[in-house]
Write an enzyme that holds these catalytic residues in place. Structure first.
Site, mmCIF file in Angstrom:
data_model
loop_
_atom_site.group_PDB
_atom_site.id
_atom_site.type_symbol
_atom_site.label_atom_id
_atom_site.label_comp_id
_atom_site.label_asym_id
_atom_site.label_seq_id
_atom_site.Cartn_x
_atom_site.Cartn_y
_atom_site.Cartn_z
ATOM 1 N N GLU A 253 -60.686 -53.594 3.656
ATOM 2 C CA GLU A 253 -59.257 -53.151 3.683
ATOM 3 C C GLU A 253 -58.613 -53.818 2.473
ATOM 4 O OE1 GLU A 253 -55.823 -51.723 4.119
ATOM 5 O OE2 GLU A 253 -57.339 -51.113 5.834
ATOM 6 N N THR A 297 -56.955 -45.155 3.943
ATOM 7 C CA THR A 297 -58.134 -45.577 4.613
ATOM 8 C C THR A 297 -58.973 -44.397 5.020
ATOM 9 O OG1 THR A 297 -57.172 -47.774 5.148
ATOM 10 C CG2 THR A 297 -59.390 -46.919 6.324
ATOM 11 N N HIS A 412 -54.498 -56.417 5.151
ATOM 12 C CA HIS A 412 -53.485 -55.265 5.282
ATOM 13 C C HIS A 412 -52.159 -55.582 4.821
ATOM 14 C CE1 HIS A 412 -51.699 -51.655 6.261
ATOM 15 N NE2 HIS A 412 -52.914 -50.881 6.439
ATOM 16 N N HIS A 472 -58.776 -49.045 -1.007
ATOM 17 C CA HIS A 472 -57.604 -48.644 -1.613
ATOM 18 C C HIS A 472 -57.099 -49.759 -2.218
ATOM 19 C CE1 HIS A 472 -54.949 -49.594 1.718
ATOM 20 N NE2 HIS A 472 -55.868 -48.813 2.587
#
Length: 649
Positions: A253, A297, A412, A472
């Protein structure tokens, strides 16, 4: 004009128009980085809110006397809310809300609260103060326009259309074919404004949805010819090197490549991943770029497993889950692979419960299979360490060979860690988001090390090929000031922003000699690379990607907005740079063949997805997926069988 306004009581309406117009312009200037390059663009940015303010608020004039001012206030508030929603969305995504993104709120909205709230500021009250002013004026003055206001509406409507057409004509002179060739929403908002962009987006969404109904089997021929002509022959040195091994994907993540080998106060942020990047059994790709769009995601998942680009608007997972697909897990069924996804969140997030059925994924272990207590969870779901720990019995229960995917969550935005989860120091760069990123990235690194140790302990490590990728970017352009300090630069330029889209890609297989790979590659390239390592030739499949280990690998990496990066050129925000030096290039110096390739790549992928063309194409040996064959409902026997397996071991 004075007589017209006075006789028709339009003062309240015009005050509402001016307030919305000026507020919108201020919102643009303070919040959006639109790349204003010349005087024409400055004028258009100021003018473009006027046509939409006149047009939408004008509908309030159609209401009868008592409801007229109320209608204008309601419309004014809704437009203010749309503007503010775009501002908050832009603060993290550097992008604008589209119709598909609004639809995604059905599956994601309830769990985005903390992130959205962290992006709000006390000064944001500014965007609603004028609505309050209008309410006060309506109460104090209470003098709406005349009862019959259809003539006024017609005049206002005609004026708004005239302003828009002049706006569009000037915009087209500065940016030819603005509405037909622009993938970049920044351009559309810069020239037309957020409100007009929303109308444009709605039209594009309707157009996209209609393509499936109009498509037939003949449409697949052009795509098939193009993709087969661009097929890359596998490298004999690597083809089949991991044949028969289990496949384990791990989505890292928000992990960006700059974090690899980075140190805070002399301490490595990601010591385990650093070690892995230099391991002789790892292929580490240091010029690998994420290519995600608004699906983030979910877009990364889609590209990794289908080797097609994401949508220009919204998420494929949310908007195209009914499509026929030829995903990696479905392809591997012919090799007797069982597939499963592990994710410490609800099934419906990103519409995964429907999309995985279309991809032919056998099992989906979601939050129902985990102990989601307060200590184990934060923000979007389960923390990474307990997630991997509790996943091991589920993984061991699968028949081998298996194809699996683990989706991590702890690293995140906004990257805060609970006390006791890490003792790693935060950064000291004057930005809490950037500072916290190093702590959560370190926690992710520790959880991956724990997972590798558990795989070795359970005898799965030597039998598996492990693919780990940053899904990402984690830190958006809104934090460029702090990122300049992180990277030791005076400032972060557009060129630097493009380079920061690098994310790590690791392909690790015990017993298989790896290397550091410097080739430029992106998400769509992973599926053919992995399939070739497993000994599955992709020549009969329609894939946008190119095997990274092939000698013929194409090193032009398209981004969803039409920009791209290659060893030669970097195109970002419509400008060209020399990739090696970062020097901005004049368009006359640029070989446009890479531009043409990018446009064609995106066009072919869009045709497949929007037309659902794979329903007309079935490769030899491939069994088409029937989504109704899959059921991800958790039954009591699922838990009892897993417990029994663990006891037997």
């Amino acid at each position: 004009m004075k007589t017209f306004i006075k006789e028709r009581g339009l003062a309240f309406f015009l005050i509402a128009v001016v307030l919305l117009w000026i507020k919108t312009y201020v919102g643009y200037v303070l919040n959006f980085n639109l790349g204003i390059d010349n005087t024409i663009q400055k004028i258009l940015l100021f003018v473009n809110p006027l046509s939409s303010s006149l047009f939408f608020l004008g509908f309030g004039l159609l209401f009868k006397k008592k409801l007229q001012q109320t209608a204008i206030i309601v419309i004014h508030f809704l437009m203010s809310f749309l503007l503010y929603a775009n501002i908050v969305y832009y603060r993290f995504f550097n992008d604008f809300i589209t119709i598909p993104v609004i639809m995604q709120a059905k599956t994601n909205g309830g769990q985005l609260g903390d992130s959205a709230f962290s992006l709000m500021r006390p000064t944001d009250a500014f965007y609603f103060i004028d609505t309050i002013i209008l309410i006060i004026l309506a109460i104090k003055v209470n003098k709406p326009a005349e009862t019959s206001s259809k003539k006024s509406f017609r005049i206002i409507f005609a004026s708004s259309i005239l302003v828009f057409l002049i706006n569009l004509a000037v915009a087209e002179s500065d940016r030819p074919e603005l509405l037909t060739r622009s993938f970049d929403r920044n351009y559309l908002v810069k020239y037309l404004g957020t409100y007009n962009f929303t109308i444009y987006d709605a039209v594009q969404n309707i157009k996209s949805n209609s393509q499936r109904a109009l498509a037939d089997s003949s449409d697949v021929t052009e795509v098939e010819n193009y993709m087969k002509a661009n097929y890359d022959v596998p490298n004999n040195v690597y083809f089949g090197k991991a044949e028969g091994k289990n496949v384990i994907y791990v989505s890292l993540e928000s992990l960006q490549s700059f974090i690899i080998d980075y140190k805070i106060d002399g301490k490595e942020v990601t010591p385990f991943l650093n070690k892995l990047a230099h391991d002789n059994e790892t292929f580490y790709f240091d010029n690998f770029f994420h290519q995600t769009g608004q699906g983030k995601t979910s877009d990364a998942e889609f590209m990794m497993e289908n080797s097609l680009y994401p949508l220009a608007q919204g998420s494929v997972f949310v908007n195209k889950a009914q499509n026929t697909l030829q995903s990696v897990p479905a392809i591997l069924k012919s090799k007797n692979y069982t597939s499963a996804t592990f994710h410490g969140n609800t099934q419906t997030f990103w519409n995964r419960n429907e999309m995985y059925k279309a991809e032919g994924i056998d099992k989906f272990f979601d939050s129902a299979y985990y102990d989601m207590n307060e200590e184990n969870t934060k923000n979007y779901g389960m923390k990474d360490k307990p997630f991997f720990k509790e996943s091991m019995p589920l993984l061991e229960s699968l028949p081998q060979p298996f194809y699996t995917k683990f989706i991590t969550l702890s690293n995140h935005f906004p990257f805060g860690m609970d006390e006791g989860d890490t003792d790693f120091p935060a950064g000291d760069f004057g930005d809490s988001v950037v500072d916290n990123y190093f702590q959560s990235a370190h926690y992710l690194d520790q959880s991956i090390e724990q997972f590798f140790n558990d795989l070795k302990k359970d005898g799965l490590y030597d039998k598996s090929i492990i693919v780990m990728y940053g899904d990402h970017y984690g830190i958006s352009e809104n934090h460029n000031k702090a990122m300049a300090k992180v990277l030791g630069k005076d400032e972060i330029t557009d060129y630097d922003n493009a380079q920061l889209q690098r994310v790590p890609l690791f392909i690790h297989a015990a017993g298989v000699k790896g290397e550091k790979v410097h080739k430029y590659a992106g998400d769509v390239d992973v599926a053919p690379t992995i399939l070739h390592l497993l000994g599955v030739d992709t020549k009969d499949y329609l894939m946008s990607g190119s095997d990274i280990l092939s000698k013929e690998h194409r090193e032009v990496i398209p981004f969803r907005n039409g920009d791209f990066i290659s060893p030669k050129y970097t195109k970002i925000s419509g400008k060209y740079y020399d990739t090696k030096t970062g020097k901005e290039l004049d368009e006359s110096e640029v070989d446009k063949s890479e531009d043409s390739l990018v446009k064609k790549e995106l066009e072919m992928s869009d045709k497949i997805i929007n037309g659902d063309l794979l329903r007309f194409y079935e490769p030899k040996g491939f069994k088409k997926v029937n989504p109704s064959d899959y059921d991800y409902t958790k039954h009591d026997e699922d838990s009892s069988e897993t417990s029994k397996d663990n006891e037997d071991k």
